[in-house]
Design a protein around this motif. Structure first.
Motif: not given
Lengths: 293, 368
Positions: A24, A80, A103-108, A110-111, A187, B110, B139, B180, B206, B208-209, B211-212
């Motif tokens: 890509q 990931a 598909g990025i985790p939402v907690h990520d 936010m950071e 987010i 956010r 955050v 998550d 979530d 999308d999370a 996987f962990r």
């Protein structure tokens, strides 16, 4: 927030591509170069010293900055690892980062956005097609041929739907100033308000088109903002009129929950502040014609 | 992914949040046995929807016989479209007061936000704004003890209860962050005698999370078709109509449904084939649509990263291997459009240029 010139990016923007050696990354680096974007560096850990389309590749963002001084970055990095890549870019001083990854985790997310805010940088996305200032710079994955210069600023949540509308506008003889993809996640680094603020200031933009969808409250908040802060005419098209409640329509953000984020509520809020709302995408150019005549 | 109440409570308990004594039952015998051990119990249907009480999915009983009878009744129920498959049998608690406590994500700000109220027990949407304490969590620093003290102060909690509340909120945030979560909600958080206890648990993780979080149980909320599509990496939602739809991009797919409705038709599904689907993925998506036996199929492609010739090739492949009995209407523009049109031409299919022509045609054909 934001830069003084054009909106967010312009012909002077020096672009870095993270993940440039991947499928890509290399494909879209080529497309962006073909559009005329000034791509000055690529980053791929462990692949420093190579070249992709004559663009030098570095192991880290810091190395890329030392040699090539990029000020914006686009990430083609798996979900990931996207947080790490984004924080790396921001730490290295990028003022705009474009996060294509879905598909990025939402907690990520936010950071990343919090760090960007503290660095006075702009996050476009995540899950976005990118941003393009016509004939100046494209940082994204959208088809080159539809972005011809013109007086219309477009801000969209959804990629292909914005292509549809931009192509329809082009067909009708109208080009775009800047097109911003906010992204499909819940987010996001930019909301409608951030972009409307820039379009209001941008001398090239005479008309603003918002492409929204059901879910969340971004459109309602935009309406509130437009009332007191936007003097330029605004057209909106919203997708998802027929979506059933409780079902996530592809985008993480596109879901009607507890009666919030409905199509009717958004239309009402926008029309109340003088925004023209198109029922179907092809009506947008017709409305633009009325306004720009 | 939503967790069932009993899973949410297990999660809470593993973080040291007090929960009632309880057992999971899948049949009346197990329910009776649990009541035998616990005594007076409440039987709670385990479904991923609210308003269980109003629907009759919660029962209070005093002996095992009654527990068995009520369990049988509730296991027969369908609540909000969900079949009841599990019951949670819990000791009946003395309730002296009901609080509300949750941490969720505020999309506009956010950041995570603490929501708390002295008016627990009802849907938080129905609680007047002035009774809700809303505290955004920065955050960069995460949950800090001073934030908890402030929330407790606003709720008027002091002394021993204040201490317990602080402990619960701190632990709830750890669960929220570690796992998550998009939502961790205790409603009601009850005061029973001199202790706080989490009487309910709503947890959304979530997707999308996931996987962990391989150790978390998986809860399936989707229909079989939606699950099949999910395994293929496609976003698919089943709808009630008879025109099957495939489009690339979620916004485009939604707009396509809107247009079908506008022209008087009725879509059978939402299918986002992805921004950059190749031949193989597109062919699988088409097979899935065929399996739903719609009256017509509408394919709407605006090629960006998706190449029109890939989509046309995928269709040609599927058509070669399978008899397609229903009409198929194509819209094809963008990257490699000419190549795509030619491929379709060769198998006798004309692709339209605009969305509106395509939608009109599909609606017309679906009514024949």
């Amino acid at each position: 927030m934001g830069l003084v010139m054009a909106i967010f990016i312009d012909e002077k923007t020096r672009v870095m591509v993270q993940g440039i050696t991947g499928n890509q990354g290399s494909f879209h680096a080529r497309q962006m170069l073909a559009y005329g974007s000034n791509i000055v560096a690529g980053v791929s850990p462990g692949k420093g010293g190579r070249e992709v389309e004559n663009v030098p590749v570095f192991d880290t963002a810091e190395a890329a900055v030392a040699a090539q001084e990029p000020d914006a970055s686009i990430l083609f990095v798996p979900a990931a690892f996207a947080k790490d890549g984004a924080l790396e870019a921001l730490s290295a001083g990028m003022k705009v980062i474009v996060m294509i990854t879905e598909g990025i985790p939402v907690h990520d997310a936010m950071e990343v956005i919090d760090y960007a805010n503290r660095k006075n940088a702009v996050v476009v996305g995540p899950n976005t097609f990118g941003i393009v200032s016509s004939n100046k710079c494209k940082i994204g994955i959208m088809p080159n041929q539809i972005y011809v210069g013109g007086p219309i600023g477009v801000v969209a949540r959804s990629g292909t739907l914005s292509y549809e509308i931009v192509a329809n506008l082009k067909e009708a003889g109208y080009g775009t100033s800047t097109v911003v993809g906010m992204g499909g996640d819940r987010i996001l680094g930019l909301n409608f308000i951030n972009v409307l603020e820039e379009f209001e200031k941008d001398s090239q933009t005479e008309l603003i088109v918002m492409v929204g969808e059901i879910g969340g409250t971004a459109e309602e908040e935009a309406a509130e903002y437009i009332k007191n802060n936007v003097s330029k005419p605004v057209i909106a098209y919203l997708a998802g009129k027929s979506a059933p409640p409780g079902k996530r329509m592809g985008h993480a953000g596109a879901i009607i929950e507890r009666g919030k984020g409905t199509f009717d509520g958004k239309v009402k809020a926008l029309e109340a502040v003088g925004v023209k709302v198109a029922e179907l995408p092809f009506q947008v150019p017709e409305m633009a014609k009325e306004i720009l005549r | 992914m939503k967790l069932y109440e009993f899973m949410g409570k297990e999660l809470f308990a593993s973080y040291g949040i007090p929960t009632p004594e309880g057992r999971v039952a899948k049949n009346p015998a197990e329910a009776a046995e649990a009541a035998e051990q616990i005594g007076s119990v409440v039987i709670k249907s385990q479904v991923l929807t609210g308003k269980r009480g109003k629907a009759g999915g919660i029962a209070f009983v005093d002996n095992p016989q009654e527990a068995g009878k009520e369990a049988e009744r509730i296991l027969d129920m369908e609540i909000g479209g969900f079949k009841v498959e599990h019951l949670l049998i819990e000791s009946k608690l003395q309730i002296d007061q009901e609080y509300y406590l949750a941490i969720t994500i505020d999309n506009s700000l956010r950041c995570p936000v603490i929501l708390a109220s002295t008016q627990g027990g009802m849907d938080i949407e129905e609680v007047p704004e002035e009774y809700i304490v809303k505290y955004p969590i920065d955050v960069a620093i995460g949950m800090q003890p001073f934030m908890i003290r402030e929330v407790a102060r606003q709720l008027g909690l002091t002394g021993e209860l204040g201490k317990q509340f602080a402990s619960i909120l701190g632990r709830l945030y750890r669960a929220f962050k570690d796992r998550d979560a998009e939502l961790v909600e205790i409603n009601p958080l009850i005061v029973s005698g001199d202790s706080f206890i989490a009487a309910d648990a709503k947890v959304t993780i979530d997707d999308d999370a996931l996987f962990r979080h391989k150790d978390l149980p998986r809860v399936e909320e989707k229909t079989d078709l939606e699950k099949r599509a999910g395994d293929l990496g496609l976003a698919y939602v089943e709808l009630d109509g008879d025109i099957a739809v495939m489009a690339n991009g979620a916004g485009m797919a939604m707009a396509t449904l809107d247009m079908i409705n506008y022209y008087g038709g009725s879509p059978a599904n939402f299918l986002d084939a992805g921004g950059g689907a190749g031949v193989e993925q597109t062919a699988q998506a088409l097979e899935l649509l065929l399996a739903t036996e719609p009256k017509a199929i509408l394919i709407n492609i605006f090629g960006g990263i998706t190449r029109c010739d890939d989509v046309a090739n995928a269709f040609a492949t599927v058509k070669k291997n399978k008899e397609i009995t229903m009409p198929v209407v194509f819209r094809l523009v963008g990257t490699n459009e000419e190549e795509g049109r030619k491929i379709l031409d060769d198998i006798g299919i004309i692709a339209y240029k605009t969305m509106q022509e395509t939608a009109q045609k599909a609606v017309e054909l679906s009514k024949q």
